[in-house]
Design a protein around this motif. Sequence first.
Motif, short mmCIF file in Angstrom:
data_model
loop_
_atom_site.label_atom_id
_atom_site.label_comp_id
_atom_site.label_asym_id
_atom_site.label_seq_id
_atom_site.Cartn_x
_atom_site.Cartn_y
_atom_site.Cartn_z
N GLU A 157 0.86 -1.18 0.00
CA GLU A 157 0.00 0.00 0.00
C GLU A 157 0.89 1.24 0.00
O GLU A 157 1.77 1.38 0.85
CB GLU A 157 -0.89 0.00 1.24
CG GLU A 157 -1.86 -1.17 1.28
CD GLU A 157 -3.11 -0.92 0.46
OE1 GLU A 157 -3.31 0.24 0.06
OE2 GLU A 157 -3.86 -1.86 0.23
N VAL A 158 0.72 2.13 -0.97
CA VAL A 158 1.55 3.32 -1.10
C VAL A 158 0.66 4.55 -1.03
O VAL A 158 -0.37 4.63 -1.72
CB VAL A 158 2.34 3.31 -2.43
CG1 VAL A 158 3.10 4.61 -2.61
CG2 VAL A 158 3.30 2.14 -2.44
N PHE A 159 1.04 5.50 -0.19
CA PHE A 159 0.32 6.77 -0.07
C PHE A 159 1.26 7.90 -0.44
O PHE A 159 2.44 7.88 -0.08
CB PHE A 159 -0.21 6.96 1.35
CG PHE A 159 -1.12 5.84 1.80
CD1 PHE A 159 -2.44 5.80 1.42
CD2 PHE A 159 -0.61 4.81 2.57
CE1 PHE A 159 -3.26 4.77 1.82
CE2 PHE A 159 -1.44 3.78 2.98
CZ PHE A 159 -2.76 3.76 2.61
N ASN A 160 0.75 8.87 -1.14
CA ASN A 160 1.57 9.97 -1.61
C ASN A 160 1.83 10.95 -0.48
O ASN A 160 1.20 12.00 -0.35
CB ASN A 160 0.88 10.68 -2.78
CG ASN A 160 1.82 11.64 -3.51
OD1 ASN A 160 3.01 11.68 -3.21
ND2 ASN A 160 1.27 12.39 -4.45
N GLU B 281 -9.61 7.14 -9.37
CA GLU B 281 -10.29 7.90 -8.33
C GLU B 281 -9.33 8.45 -7.27
O GLU B 281 -9.77 8.96 -6.24
CB GLU B 281 -11.37 7.05 -7.66
CG GLU B 281 -12.44 6.55 -8.61
CD GLU B 281 -13.48 5.71 -7.89
OE1 GLU B 281 -13.37 5.54 -6.66
OE2 GLU B 281 -14.42 5.25 -8.56
N VAL B 282 -8.04 8.28 -7.51
CA VAL B 282 -7.05 8.84 -6.58
C VAL B 282 -6.14 9.82 -7.30
O VAL B 282 -5.81 10.89 -6.77
CB VAL B 282 -6.23 7.73 -5.91
CG1 VAL B 282 -5.14 8.31 -5.02
CG2 VAL B 282 -7.14 6.80 -5.11
N GLN B 283 -5.74 9.49 -8.51
CA GLN B 283 -4.83 10.32 -9.28
C GLN B 283 -5.52 10.78 -10.55
O GLN B 283 -6.19 9.98 -11.23
CB GLN B 283 -3.54 9.56 -9.61
CG GLN B 283 -2.73 9.15 -8.39
CD GLN B 283 -1.58 8.23 -8.75
OE1 GLN B 283 -1.74 7.36 -9.61
NE2 GLN B 283 -0.44 8.41 -8.09
N ALA C 51 6.85 9.59 -5.77
CA ALA C 51 6.34 10.15 -7.01
C ALA C 51 4.90 9.75 -7.28
O ALA C 51 4.35 10.09 -8.33
CB ALA C 51 7.23 9.72 -8.18
N GLY C 52 4.30 9.04 -6.34
CA GLY C 52 2.91 8.66 -6.49
C GLY C 52 2.67 7.38 -7.26
O GLY C 52 1.54 7.10 -7.65
#
Length: 952
Positions: free
Chosen positions: A77-80, A199-201, A264-265
């Motif tokens: 799980e990666v969060f910006n 729906e996130v980026q 970097a997202g």
Amino acid sequence: MTRTAGAGAAVTPRLIRKETRGDLPMLVCLAVLVLVVTALCAWAPALAGRQEDRALRQRVDAAQAHVPLISLSTTAEVFNTDPPAVDMATLLGSGRTLAEHLGGPAAHRLTYAGGGSYDYNQASLTSPLPPGPADTSTKLAISYLPSARTHLRYVSGHAPADRTPLGTAPQIGLSQATARALGVRSGSRLTLEFTRTPEVQSAPPRAVLLVSGIYRTVATADGFWTGRETLDQPLRYPQERSAGTVLAVRGLVGLDAADLLAGAGVAGPRVTWEMRADLSGAALDQARALTGPLSRYSADLSAALCLGGDWITGDISCQVGGQATGSLLVADSLTPLLAAFTAQDHQARALAAFAVDALAAVGLATSAVAVRLLLRRRQAHLRLQRARGASTARLVLLRCAVAWPVVLIAALLGWAAGRALAPTGASGSPQPVPAALAAAVVALTVPLMTWLAVREPRRPGRLRRSRRNITVGRRVVLESTVLLAATAGVVALRSQGPDGILGAVPVLVALAVVLVLLRIYPLVLRVVLRQARRGRGAVGFIGAARAAHDAPATGLALFVLVLTLGTAVFGGLVQRTISDGLATGAAWSTGADASAVAAGTVPPAGTTTTAPGTPTATGIRTALQHLHSLDLVGQADGAVISSVAVITVDPRQLAAIAPKSPLAHALLSGLATAPGTLTGPSATLPSFLSPGLRASEHTGGFTSTVLAHGQPRVSLIIEPAGTLTAAELRDPLLGPVTALIPAGTPMLITTAGAEDLMPQQSSGSTVLLLKGDSPATAGPAALRSAAAGALGPLARISVRSQTLSALRADGLTQGIGTIYTAASILAALSGLLALALELTLTSHERGRTTSYLRTLGLGGKEAGAVHFLQLLPLAVASAMGGTLLGLLEPRLMAGTLDLRQFTGGPAQPALRTDYSLTLALAAGVTALILAAAATETVLARRRRLGAVLRLT
């Protein structure tokens, strides 16, 4: 009759000791039989278990040399955020903790091999652009694979750093072929565009990677590069929904690349932990203990590490090493491997059961002969005791009191000896139940045969004829029951397959053969008697008459000899069939002296200037096969057939390395005319079709539209030139390439001229067959060097001689040979003992006959001839019956003897009789019986007149 004093006295220790001294030779014989049987029950299962453990470890080690048998995977799980909410070093180091969740002793059977790895899906390479006009787009997949470091060498720059200096771009390493295809070198920068998270980026995230070094792969024998060939060679395939070609490449990054990409997202990578199965010691038991926990492993991990699913997306959130991840998936290849091994082991146990049951039957029959001889030696003593008023029960009890302690002590000593010799730490364990059962059967034989010997006969009179009819009726019923049981056993064995109970079917078949022989060979002797009556001499008539008279009494010895010889012949047939089948299986696996397999369409280096089939400078002939997958459309009905395996070959190359091959001969005649030069939008390909593909289109051919690299779309017209026969499909030349095709896949073979029209695919493969023209060039080192030079260091190379050695060294194959060899030797020794006892039992009658004849003036040579003629029918019947049994049993059970599991290859190996062994065994049995006749003749000649008169 008046009882004498002490006739009805109790069985005292003094009386037992006195009787034991008289029965001592036969008691020793019984003790040896019981000791050997019980020792085998304690020692043989443990030895067989150790052999099974060795065979399973061989398969596990061979499988783990290519891919891990057990792996765990999840998505990080990666969060910006800044810093990014992922610590890849901690996450990758949590593999040992995950292995401990397997629970119990099973966790100790999994070895976690260092840190894990991670992979990103393909990203679009926006800079630099492809150097040539043929490639319209580039896809780059990046991976962190620490285990690859020992399998490659950097020729420029250095490996990607695991700790990148702050503010610099993540580093990536590329292979020489990939760097050449991209037109980059060390120090170049790559701009990647990753897939955005819905729906996130709002826009796809971008990242820049720095090429830190260029590497070349190093050939290894551990199968590391299997499935990882794209780390070395780029791949090209047609662009979907548009014209053009995609260039797909792969590179290696350092440990912290995921952390930097998260900033970097870029969505989290797929993290994988690989584990090895450590099956030391009792491997089979350990593997079985693993299967249960492995089936629940994924659920146990979810219960321990996951909290539940998101009520909007349904995604499961887990915590591994304090890091947020997706759901954990378990890939278990050990359970299918164990299932396949269990099927092979079941077949091996069934084959072993035939030999073990036959050995047990021979041993018990020998013990019966020993008890019978014991009672015959004590016959006068038993009659005297009976005349003095001893009851039947007392005589039976006295014999039991003498024999049972000996049997019990021998059983205990044999069990102790077997336990002491049995290997420890194996999956097999001593079997006390069969040991106790064998000892009990021997012990019960004594009272049963004693009762039959000392029971009071019925009064003769008017019931004699009816008693004779009853005896004949009982014999008919008994023989019919045996024949029906043998027939039912064979039918059940052919329909249900071998198991523990049906393993005794060969014993029933042997008993049926003996009954048939006992019915036939007295009839033959009667014919001989009629001929002997017409002759002048009396020797032939007397010998044949005595042999016919003794035929029913030698039934037990005949059964032992037939079963012993039949088991040995059966074992020789099985071992000969497996031995020849191993050579066939090795030839099928390699296709020629050697074969090399590489992923994708690889043009062999240095073969473009040589004519097809011409040996190279090293004296090695080669034949090239390319495997593709196409979707075909029937010309007659328009039906679509998906994923047809297309093999392109040069028939002249195949004929050069295998001149006698039926496949090469058919292709050489049917595909002599190569496809014409492509002058328009279509090309015709003459092809040989598999029967299933031909059946789907009886009248016409097939079409397929393809887009090869750098060429416009072409419509291929598949023109059937023939249908592959069963013999051609089983040709070893197809072995390596068909191993890459899933079972049941339609297949066609066309000429190598079609290769330029075929697109490169991720599922494509290249197979190179090699054949040495001399012993020097046919060696494993020369073949491996030539294969690696042609297809590169990542090719999977197999050499037929080495494959054959590995098959012969397999634990199950060697176990079958060991069991049949040991069982045949022990059965032969037991049969020899039974024969000696049986001949001793009947020697008095033959000696009496000879003595009568000598008193009537018969000479020494004539007496010897009578001895030979008396035993010759037994020798001939034993040799013929045992040979017939050994040849008949495998044919009756042909449907259940799946020997292909031990040999490999496309078909069940043909049963091959070892005729030299069969003739040697039959001659040995005959010579053994005739040697006994010669011994009796020599002893008879040494008797003086007084001894002769006493015998008469």
